[in-house]
Design a protein around this motif. Structure first.
Motif, short mmCIF file in Angstrom:
data_model
loop_
_atom_site.label_atom_id
_atom_site.label_comp_id
_atom_site.label_asym_id
_atom_site.label_seq_id
_atom_site.Cartn_x
_atom_site.Cartn_y
_atom_site.Cartn_z
N ALA A 33 36.27 28.16 49.31
CA ALA A 33 35.30 28.69 50.28
C ALA A 33 34.64 29.96 49.80
O ALA A 33 33.45 30.19 50.05
N VAL A 34 35.38 30.83 49.10
CA VAL A 34 34.82 32.13 48.70
C VAL A 34 34.15 32.08 47.34
O VAL A 34 33.58 33.08 46.90
N ARG A 35 34.20 30.91 46.72
CA ARG A 35 33.64 30.81 45.37
C ARG A 35 32.16 31.20 45.34
O ARG A 35 31.68 31.78 44.37
N GLY A 36 31.44 30.90 46.42
CA GLY A 36 30.02 31.22 46.46
C GLY A 36 29.67 32.36 47.39
O GLY A 36 28.48 32.62 47.63
N LEU A 37 30.67 33.08 47.91
CA LEU A 37 30.41 34.18 48.84
C LEU A 37 30.29 35.51 48.10
O LEU A 37 31.04 35.78 47.16
N PRO A 38 29.38 36.38 48.56
CA PRO A 38 29.21 37.70 47.93
C PRO A 38 30.29 38.68 48.38
O PRO A 38 30.00 39.76 48.91
N VAL A 39 31.54 38.31 48.19
CA VAL A 39 32.69 39.15 48.54
C VAL A 39 33.70 39.09 47.40
O VAL A 39 33.60 38.25 46.51
N ARG A 40 34.68 40.00 47.47
CA ARG A 40 35.79 39.96 46.51
C ARG A 40 37.10 39.88 47.28
O ARG A 40 37.36 40.70 48.16
N LEU A 41 37.91 38.88 46.98
CA LEU A 41 39.29 38.83 47.46
C LEU A 41 40.17 39.30 46.33
O LEU A 41 40.23 38.67 45.26
N THR A 42 40.85 40.42 46.55
CA THR A 42 41.71 40.97 45.51
C THR A 42 43.17 40.80 45.89
O THR A 42 43.53 40.86 47.07
N PHE A 43 44.00 40.59 44.86
CA PHE A 43 45.42 40.32 45.07
C PHE A 43 46.26 41.34 44.31
O PHE A 43 45.79 41.95 43.33
N PRO A 44 47.51 41.53 44.73
CA PRO A 44 48.37 42.55 44.08
C PRO A 44 48.55 42.36 42.58
O PRO A 44 48.76 43.33 41.85
N ASP A 45 48.45 41.11 42.10
CA ASP A 45 48.66 40.88 40.66
C ASP A 45 47.39 41.07 39.84
O ASP A 45 47.37 40.81 38.63
N GLY A 46 46.29 41.54 40.51
CA GLY A 46 45.05 41.78 39.80
C GLY A 46 44.06 40.64 39.86
O GLY A 46 42.91 40.77 39.40
N THR A 47 44.46 39.49 40.43
CA THR A 47 43.56 38.35 40.56
C THR A 47 42.42 38.69 41.53
O THR A 47 42.62 39.38 42.53
N VAL A 48 41.22 38.22 41.19
CA VAL A 48 40.06 38.42 42.05
C VAL A 48 39.37 37.09 42.28
O VAL A 48 39.08 36.36 41.33
N TRP A 49 39.11 36.76 43.55
CA TRP A 49 38.33 35.57 43.91
C TRP A 49 37.01 36.01 44.50
O TRP A 49 36.86 37.14 44.99
N GLY A 50 36.03 35.09 44.52
CA GLY A 50 34.76 35.34 45.15
C GLY A 50 33.66 35.62 44.14
O GLY A 50 33.92 35.89 42.96
N ALA A 51 32.42 35.57 44.64
CA ALA A 51 31.26 35.73 43.78
C ALA A 51 30.69 37.15 43.82
O ALA A 51 29.66 37.41 43.21
N GLY A 52 31.33 38.05 44.53
CA GLY A 52 30.81 39.40 44.67
C GLY A 52 31.07 40.26 43.45
O GLY A 52 32.08 40.11 42.75
N GLY A 53 30.15 41.19 43.23
CA GLY A 53 30.30 42.15 42.14
C GLY A 53 31.15 43.32 42.58
O GLY A 53 31.72 43.34 43.68
N PRO A 54 31.24 44.35 41.72
CA PRO A 54 32.11 45.50 42.00
C PRO A 54 31.72 46.29 43.25
O PRO A 54 32.56 47.01 43.80
N ASP A 55 30.47 46.16 43.70
CA ASP A 55 30.03 46.89 44.89
C ASP A 55 30.02 46.02 46.15
O ASP A 55 29.60 46.48 47.21
N SER A 56 30.49 44.80 46.04
CA SER A 56 30.49 43.90 47.19
C SER A 56 31.68 44.21 48.11
O SER A 56 32.65 44.86 47.69
N PRO A 57 31.64 43.77 49.37
CA PRO A 57 32.76 44.01 50.28
C PRO A 57 34.06 43.43 49.72
O PRO A 57 34.08 42.31 49.19
#
Length: 407
Positions: A33-57
């Motif tokens: 679902a977040v693959r095309g969203l301009p957001v970042r889902l961050t996880f404790p192990d450093g994994t990041v999901w989503g299509a958002g850049g460093p300034d995205s929510p």
């Protein structure tokens, strides 16, 4: 932020559900679902999901296992519960409503169509005990509006108006609320000598403004807390208002104007016919009605009308948002009334909610001192931000509807 949850106050929230298979399915759905969203889902192990850049929510998933377990256990409720529990939060510099906005904009397409066909198997039905019978309505209203007058005073404007404002350039929130109230009164034709009925008193702001126009005002509520404060406010304002602690189905008499602001959402679809038939019965010949209603698109209303969500569980038990078409159908089938004017104010609600949320956060120490805990704070923040995002992207609207008898 403390994540300690008082199990006695929040039954079911303190314990993470054990749903390993459903959690894995939820994880897969969220990742897609977040693959095309301009957001970042961050996880404790450093994994990041989503299509958002460093300034995205940024949505910081602090406890992935618990987060996906809650989503797997109940998709519509688990997302908000996970925020309440602290399983996820916003990243540094991210506003909660800004994060939720991309989700709200794509709410109907986040889940793949193949899985949407199965929603009837996973949607939880509305609880029977939350039906809006006369007894059920009183219980539902108490759970929200009787929380504490002091709580609402901390984030509402001085008029204590708890519904969408109507802003014009230069307005503060109180001025915008007064404009909204005037819009309702004007639609209903409230002037000197008008016999006016208000269904849902709130804390008395509309009744006071109508009385100052010279109207003969009757206002009804089933909230003990609201009634007590409204009576004090009537006395302070020096106005003569007949406040009755009764259900709308118990009202008699005849009125030239009937008004109701964001009350229909608490009526319940089952009782829309009797709600509007009651208004029709009480309205004098030649009279006018004005209601302010939160609405959604008709196809979304039809899809969600029988499902139980986070807002209903935690904020508005028994609540259901109609579509304008559903209101039109109910009027045509059960009354002599028809909508004769429509004034949409959806974008104004997004701003109203943001101002409420900012005031709530600024005044949190005073709210906390009233006995409300951190879990409540996260719940209330999520509620206000979630609604702001919905109105901001147009998923929800709010409209002032004038009704008359044709001819």
């Amino acid at each position: 932020m403390s994540d300690t949850i008082q199990a006695a106050r929040w039954p079911g929230l303190a314990r993470t559900p054990r749903t390993p298979l459903k959690a894995r399915i939820a994880k897969s759905i969220v990742k897609g679902a977040v693959r095309g969203l301009p957001v970042r889902l961050t996880f404790p192990d450093g994994t990041v999901w989503g299509a958002g850049g460093p300034d995205s929510p940024e949505m910081a998933v602090r406890r992935p296992q618990a987060f996906f377990a809650r989503l797997g256990a109940d998709t519509k409720i688990g997302f908000g519960e996970a925020y309440m529990a602290g399983d996820w939060t916003t990243g540094d510099g991210t506003d909660l409503a800004d994060l939720l906005t991309p989700f709200a904009a794509r709410l109907t397409t986040l889940v793949p169509p193949s899985l949407q066909k199965l929603r009837g198997l996973v949607d939880v039905r509305l609880p029977h005990h939350e039906r809006n019978s006369i007894e059920g309505s009183r219980s539902n209203i108490e759970r929200h509006y009787d929380l504490s007058n002091e709580l609402f005073a901390e984030f509402l404007d001085p008029s204590m108006t708890y519904s969408s404002a109507w802003f014009e350039e230069g307005d503060d929130l109180q001025a915008a609320q007064e404009r909204k109230i005037d819009g309702i009164l004007d639609q209903a034709g409230v002037t000197e000598g008008t016999r006016m009925l208000e269904i849902g008193s709130g804390w008395g702001a509309l009744a006071i403004r109508a009385a100052r126009r010279g109207a003969k005002v009757t206002t009804i509520t089933i909230s003990q807390e609201q009634a007590a404060l409204a009576r004090e406010r009537f006395a302070e304002a020096g106005v003569d208002v007949d406040l009755q602690l009764v259900d709308y189905r118990e009202v008699g008499g005849e009125y030239d104007a009937i008004v109701s602001v964001e009350m229909i959402e608490a009526v319940g679809e089952e009782y829309w016919p009797v709600y509007f038939a009651t208004i029709d019965r009480l309205l004098a010949p030649g009279g006018a009605v004005s209601i302010q209603a939160i609405t959604m698109a008709d196809h979304r209303y039809r899809t969600t009308r029988n499902s139980y969500g986070w807002i209903q569980k935690y904020i508005f038990p028994g609540g259901l948002i109609p579509s304008e078409e559903a209101i039109d159908r109910t009027l045509a089938e059960h009354t002599r009334l028809a909508v004769t004017d429509r004034r949409p104010l959806g974008r104004h609600y997004a701003r109203t909610l943001r101002e409420w949320r900012e005031a709530f956060d600024a005044h949190w120490p005073a709210v906390n001192a009233q006995g409300f805990d951190e879990t409540f704070r996260r719940m209330w923040d999520f509620y206000l931000a979630y609604c702001e995002a919905g109105f901001g992207v147009g998923y929800l609207d709010v409209v002032q509807l004038q009704m008359r008898r044709p001819g």
